[in-house]
Design an enzyme around this catalytic site. Structure first.
Site: not given
Length: 141
Positions: A46, A87
């Site tokens: 990510e 996140e």
């Protein structure tokens, strides 16, 4: 590596119920490698998480040296941690959806959009807290 060979943690298939049942401190200790795997996966896969970690690596030490109260310091650090947590949860939602199908589906899009909105709101909160505390600390100096 088949089921029953090597570490349970690396088991790709099988029944996850075999990993359940530990309680207390043994459960926490057992969970640490999984948590480390999750952080490593977030870092590896990510871009947004890596960017937020770099930001956290700057902001958290900064929070420790700013001339603010203990509560303000905790708040500055907590909102940065919140961004990282949100996140990771957003990434988990995306991974679960993508595992099911890469097909464009209205419910999958909604879930991904909601996760993205949660990240955006956590970033706005963090920015607002940092700006407010910095303003209160330095604007009148």
């Amino acid at each position: 590596m088949g089921v029953g060979q090597g570490s349970e943690r690396t088991m790709a298939t099988g029944d996850s119920r075999a990993l359940k049942g530990k309680r207390g401190l043994p459960r926490l200790l057992n969970a640490l490698p999984y948590s480390a795997d999750g952080l490593a996966a977030a870092w590896r896969h990510e871009d947004a998480f890596r960017q937020e970690m770099v930001l956290a690596a700057v902001l958290m030490p900064t929070a420790l040296v700013l001339p603010v109260t203990l509560v303000e310091r905790i708040l500055l650090i907590a909102v940065v941690m919140l961004v990282l947590i949100v996140e990771i949860l957003n990434t988990a939602v995306e991974a679960a959806i993508d595992r099911q199908s890469f097909e464009i589906n209205p419910l999958a899009k909604r879930a991904k959009d909601l996760g993205s909105a949660a990240v955006m709101l956590s970033l706005l909160l963090a920015g607002g807290v940092w700006i407010s505390i910095l303003w209160a600390t330095f604007a009148h100096a």
